[in-house]
Design a protein around this motif. Structure first.
Motif, PDB file in Angstrom:
ATOM      1  N   LYS A 230       0.862  -1.178   0.000  1.00 19.27           N
ATOM      2  CA  LYS A 230       0.000   0.000   0.000  1.00 19.27           C
ATOM      3  C   LYS A 230       0.896   1.225   0.000  1.00 19.27           C
ATOM      4  O   LYS A 230       1.612   1.495   0.953  1.00 19.27           O
ATOM      5  N   ARG A 231       0.858   2.000  -1.095  1.00 17.84           N
ATOM      6  CA  ARG A 231       1.911   2.943  -1.436  1.00 17.84           C
ATOM      7  C   ARG A 231       1.642   4.365  -0.924  1.00 17.84           C
ATOM      8  O   ARG A 231       1.440   5.308  -1.698  1.00 17.84           O
ATOM      9  N   GLU A 232       1.741   4.566   0.389  1.00 13.98           N
ATOM     10  CA  GLU A 232       1.615   5.917   0.938  1.00 13.98           C
ATOM     11  C   GLU A 232       2.807   6.794   0.568  1.00 13.98           C
ATOM     12  O   GLU A 232       2.748   8.017   0.678  1.00 13.98           O
ATOM     13  N   ASP A 233       3.892   6.176   0.110  1.00 13.47           N
ATOM     14  CA  ASP A 233       5.042   6.947  -0.365  1.00 13.47           C
ATOM     15  C   ASP A 233       4.726   7.746  -1.622  1.00 13.47           C
ATOM     16  O   ASP A 233       5.481   8.660  -1.981  1.00 13.47           O
ATOM     17  N   LEU A 234       3.622   7.428  -2.289  1.00 16.29           N
ATOM     18  CA  LEU A 234       3.267   8.115  -3.530  1.00 16.29           C
ATOM     19  C   LEU A 234       2.423   9.373  -3.303  1.00 16.29           C
ATOM     20  O   LEU A 234       2.094  10.073  -4.256  1.00 16.29           O
ATOM     21  N   THR A 235       2.077   9.673  -2.055  1.00 14.23           N
ATOM     22  CA  THR A 235       1.291  10.878  -1.801  1.00 14.23           C
ATOM     23  C   THR A 235       2.146  12.132  -1.967  1.00 14.23           C
ATOM     24  O   THR A 235       3.378  12.093  -1.906  1.00 14.23           O
ATOM     25  N   HIS A 236       1.470  13.272  -2.121  1.00 16.34           N
ATOM     26  CA  HIS A 236       2.153  14.566  -2.069  1.00 16.34           C
ATOM     27  C   HIS A 236       2.826  14.692  -0.709  1.00 16.34           C
ATOM     28  O   HIS A 236       2.223  14.392   0.322  1.00 16.34           O
ATOM     29  N   THR A 237       4.065  15.111  -0.686  1.00 19.04           N
ATOM     30  CA  THR A 237       4.983  15.217   0.459  1.00 19.04           C
ATOM     31  C   THR A 237       5.655  13.890   0.791  1.00 19.04           C
ATOM     32  O   THR A 237       6.579  13.849   1.588  1.00 19.04           O
ATOM     33  N   GLY A 238       5.201  12.766   0.222  1.00 24.28           N
ATOM     34  CA  GLY A 238       5.959  11.532   0.307  1.00 24.28           C
ATOM     35  C   GLY A 238       5.695  10.624   1.480  1.00 24.28           C
ATOM     36  O   GLY A 238       6.477   9.705   1.729  1.00 24.28           O
ATOM     37  N   SER A 239       4.590  10.834   2.195  1.00 26.67           N
ATOM     38  CA  SER A 239       4.266   9.914   3.283  1.00 26.67           C
ATOM     39  C   SER A 239       2.792  10.016   3.642  1.00 26.67           C
ATOM     40  O   SER A 239       2.071  10.903   3.162  1.00 26.67           O
ATOM     41  N   HIS A 240       2.379   9.121   4.531  1.00 21.84           N
ATOM     42  CA  HIS A 240       0.991   9.100   5.008  1.00 21.84           C
ATOM     43  C   HIS A 240       0.645  10.332   5.833  1.00 21.84           C
ATOM     44  O   HIS A 240      -0.540  10.593   6.081  1.00 21.84           O
ATOM     45  N   LYS A 241       1.611  11.092   6.291  1.00 20.51           N
ATOM     46  CA  LYS A 241       1.350  12.204   7.201  1.00 20.51           C
ATOM     47  C   LYS A 241       0.375  13.224   6.632  1.00 20.51           C
ATOM     48  O   LYS A 241      -0.384  13.851   7.369  1.00 20.51           O
ATOM     49  N   ILE A 242       0.362  13.399   5.317  1.00 22.67           N
ATOM     50  CA  ILE A 242      -0.499  14.402   4.703  1.00 22.67           C
ATOM     51  C   ILE A 242      -1.980  14.107   4.947  1.00 22.67           C
ATOM     52  O   ILE A 242      -2.800  15.024   5.044  1.00 22.67           O
ATOM     53  N   ASN A 243      -2.360  12.816   5.079  1.00 22.02           N
ATOM     54  CA  ASN A 243      -3.762  12.455   5.322  1.00 22.02           C
ATOM     55  C   ASN A 243      -4.283  13.111   6.588  1.00 22.02           C
ATOM     56  O   ASN A 243      -5.393  13.659   6.630  1.00 22.02           O
ATOM     57  N   ASN A 244      -3.493  13.036   7.641  1.00 19.75           N
ATOM     58  CA  ASN A 244      -3.863  13.566   8.944  1.00 19.75           C
ATOM     59  C   ASN A 244      -3.748  15.087   8.977  1.00 19.75           C
ATOM     60  O   ASN A 244      -4.638  15.779   9.485  1.00 19.75           O
ATOM     61  N   VAL A 245      -2.677  15.614   8.411  1.00 22.68           N
ATOM     62  CA  VAL A 245      -2.408  17.044   8.530  1.00 22.68           C
ATOM     63  C   VAL A 245      -3.444  17.875   7.776  1.00 22.68           C
ATOM     64  O   VAL A 245      -3.868  18.933   8.255  1.00 22.68           O
ATOM     65  N   LEU A 246      -3.877  17.417   6.622  1.00 24.80           N
ATOM     66  CA  LEU A 246      -4.916  18.159   5.908  1.00 24.80           C
ATOM     67  C   LEU A 246      -6.172  18.277   6.761  1.00 24.80           C
ATOM     68  O   LEU A 246      -6.801  19.341   6.823  1.00 24.80           O
ATOM     69  N   GLY A 247      -6.547  17.174   7.417  1.00 23.91           N
ATOM     70  CA  GLY A 247      -7.725  17.217   8.289  1.00 23.91           C
ATOM     71  C   GLY A 247      -7.541  18.178   9.441  1.00 23.91           C
ATOM     72  O   GLY A 247      -8.433  19.000   9.741  1.00 23.91           O
ATOM     73  N   GLN A 248      -6.385  18.116  10.104  1.00 24.41           N
ATOM     74  CA  GLN A 248      -6.175  18.993  11.260  1.00 24.41           C
ATOM     75  C   GLN A 248      -6.010  20.455  10.853  1.00 24.41           C
ATOM     76  O   GLN A 248      -6.447  21.356  11.573  1.00 24.41           O
ATOM     77  N   ALA A 249      -5.401  20.706   9.715  1.00 28.65           N
ATOM     78  CA  ALA A 249      -5.266  22.090   9.255  1.00 28.65           C
ATOM     79  C   ALA A 249      -6.636  22.695   8.956  1.00 28.65           C
ATOM     80  O   ALA A 249      -6.887  23.873   9.251  1.00 28.65           O
ATOM     81  N   LEU A 250      -7.526  21.895   8.390  1.00 29.87           N
ATOM     82  CA  LEU A 250      -8.895  22.380   8.169  1.00 29.87           C
ATOM     83  C   LEU A 250      -9.596  22.660   9.490  1.00 29.87           C
ATOM     84  O   LEU A 250     -10.366  23.626   9.608  1.00 29.87           O
ATOM     85  N   LEU A 251      -9.341  21.829  10.508  1.00 33.19           N
ATOM     86  CA  LEU A 251      -9.901  22.093  11.840  1.00 33.19           C
ATOM     87  C   LEU A 251      -9.366  23.404  12.401  1.00 33.19           C
ATOM     88  O   LEU A 251     -10.119  24.203  12.980  1.00 33.19           O
ATOM     89  N   ALA A 252      -8.057  23.625  12.284  1.00 29.42           N
ATOM     90  CA  ALA A 252      -7.456  24.856  12.787  1.00 29.42           C
ATOM     91  C   ALA A 252      -8.094  26.068  12.116  1.00 29.42           C
ATOM     92  O   ALA A 252      -8.415  27.078  12.776  1.00 29.42           O
ATOM     93  N   HIS A 253      -8.292  25.969  10.812  1.00 35.40           N
ATOM     94  CA  HIS A 253      -8.928  27.050  10.060  1.00 35.40           C
ATOM     95  C   HIS A 253     -10.352  27.260  10.557  1.00 35.40           C
ATOM     96  O   HIS A 253     -10.793  28.407  10.755  1.00 35.40           O
TER      97      HIS A 253
END
Length: 406
Positions: free
Chosen positions: A97-120
């Motif tokens: 399961k290739r999370e290395d293929l996401t923008h920024t290169g890891s699974h971290k972007i999945n979580n951060v996009l959600g939390q950044a939207l919460l912060a906003h």
């Protein structure tokens, strides 16, 4: 430190109601683990994060915006890649399961996009983040730039030396990277510093946790943002495999967010769930129950009960604790946790590169290493079907491996 247990109305989750990885019990408890152990000054801040997450997660508009960002910005769904050469060598069917293929290169972007939207949504203007391998810091800096937020990233001085490329990426994205010089100068110490800083800046800053750790609601919330990995993989395996579900699901575990997200898609199947820790930082294997960074879980401790130093060649796994839900999954024997050594990890990274042309992160190579060692044994019999989450790509680790002559 104060343990606070708050009740709140239930919210719809993507998990089935009977799932072993649904909403935690009152106060953010996963069995005997979890909770909220924070200074009084952070009680209200954690409660506000929980309240906002519950509202947002029930808001179709929020979910649609997050899903669109995951698709058009982060590049989801990520591929499920067969590994035919490795499969033939091991006598297994190996799927990546290739999370290395996401923008920024890891699974971290999945979580951060959600939390950044919460912060906003909360009206905060700044993201605070800790990082070890730098991947969470890069993701936080990326999301902050996208949404017009400032980003401050705390990183152990030793990790900054090991991950110079990611430090440069963060600064290029506009983040302020603050070196942490206390303690072991690694992820544990960065976590200490970001929580201290949040105490003083709760009115304008949002703490963006990088893994399924920290005070409630962070372990639950981050797992829900990472659940997309397991849900995608479950559907992809159903299309790829005659039996629809792999016999084994394997992921590396430090704090454990990529593993929690992957396991969430398979916890209600017959698949064996295997979390792979670093031998020098194995809280599930060698830890005892304690409190660290605002939550109760298994923690590496010395003879006096103080938090002990962890070691791993992978800076993202150089952490003395583990997410409380992993501790619970271990308690109820739904998942098992194993360790691999640094030498096994480097050998696994090389072998995946040379058999499949994929350079994975040192963190991800822990999962590969266990599969290589266990293949053909009672732990992983010949003919098994194995799903491995490749949580990140290895570009960040090449300079350190070159310098070390590895």
């Amino acid at each position: 430190m104060t343990g606070v247990h708050l009740t709140a109305p239930s919210v719809a989750s993507t998990a089935p109601p009977t799932s072993r990885m649904a909403e935690p019990a009152t106060g953010g408890r996963f069995g005997d683990h979890g909770g909220r152990f924070v200074p009084e000054s952070l009680v209200a801040a954690c409660a506000e994060v929980e309240r906002t997450f519950r509202e947002a997660w029930s808001d179709a508009t929020f979910r649609q915006r997050l899903d669109r960002l995951r698709t058009v910005y982060a590049g989801r769904p990520t591929a499920l890649t067969p590994a035919p050469n490795l499969s033939a060598e091991l006598g297994l069917t190996v799927l990546l399961k290739r999370e290395d293929l996401t923008h920024t290169g890891s699974h971290k972007i999945n979580n951060v996009l959600g939390q950044a939207l919460l912060a906003h949504r909360m009206g905060r203007t700044r993201l605070l983040a800790e990082t070890g391998a730098g991947q969470h810091g890069v993701a936080a800096a990326t999301a902050a730039a996208l949404l017009g937020l400032d980003a401050t990233v705390f990183m152990g001085e030793r990790d900054m030396e090991r991950q110079e490329l990611n430090v440069f990426r963060m600064t290029m994205l506009g983040a302020q990277v603050i070196p942490v010089r206390s303690g072991s100068r690694t992820l544990k110490d960065a976590c200490n510093e970001v929580l201290r800083h949040w105490v003083a800046t709760v009115d304008d800053a949002y703490y963006c946790a990088g893994s399924v750790m920290g005070p409630h609601p962070y372990p639950w919330m981050v797992r829900e943002f990472q659940r997309v990995i397991g849900e995608e993989a479950r559907a992809q395996c159903a299309a790829e495999l005659p039996a629809a579900v792999p016999t084994h699901v394997v992921a590396c575990v430090g704090g454990g967010s990529n593993a929690a997200g992957t396991f969430a898609g398979f916890v209600d199947t017959d698949a064996q769930l295997v979390g792979v820790e670093a031998a020098g930082g194995a809280a599930m294997t060698d830890g005892a129950v304690g409190v660290v960074h605002g939550y109760r879980s298994r923690v590496l401790q010395d003879a006096d009960g103080q938090v002990a130093e962890a070691h791993s060649i992978a800076p993202g796994l150089d952490y003395p604790g583990v997410g409380p839900e992993h501790a619970h999954l271990g308690d109820i024997r739904r998942a098992r946790y194993v360790t691999v050594t640094d030498d096994e990890v480097v050998a696994a990274l090389r072998r995946l590169a040379r058999t499949e042309g994929i350079l994975c992160a040192l963190e991800s190579a822990h999962a590969i290493a266990w599969v290589l060692r266990a293949a053909g044994t009672a732990e992983l019999p010949s003919g098994s079907t194995v799903l491995i989450t490749v949580s990140g790509r290895g570009d960040k680790d090449m300079p350190a491996l070159m310098a070390a002559g590895r």
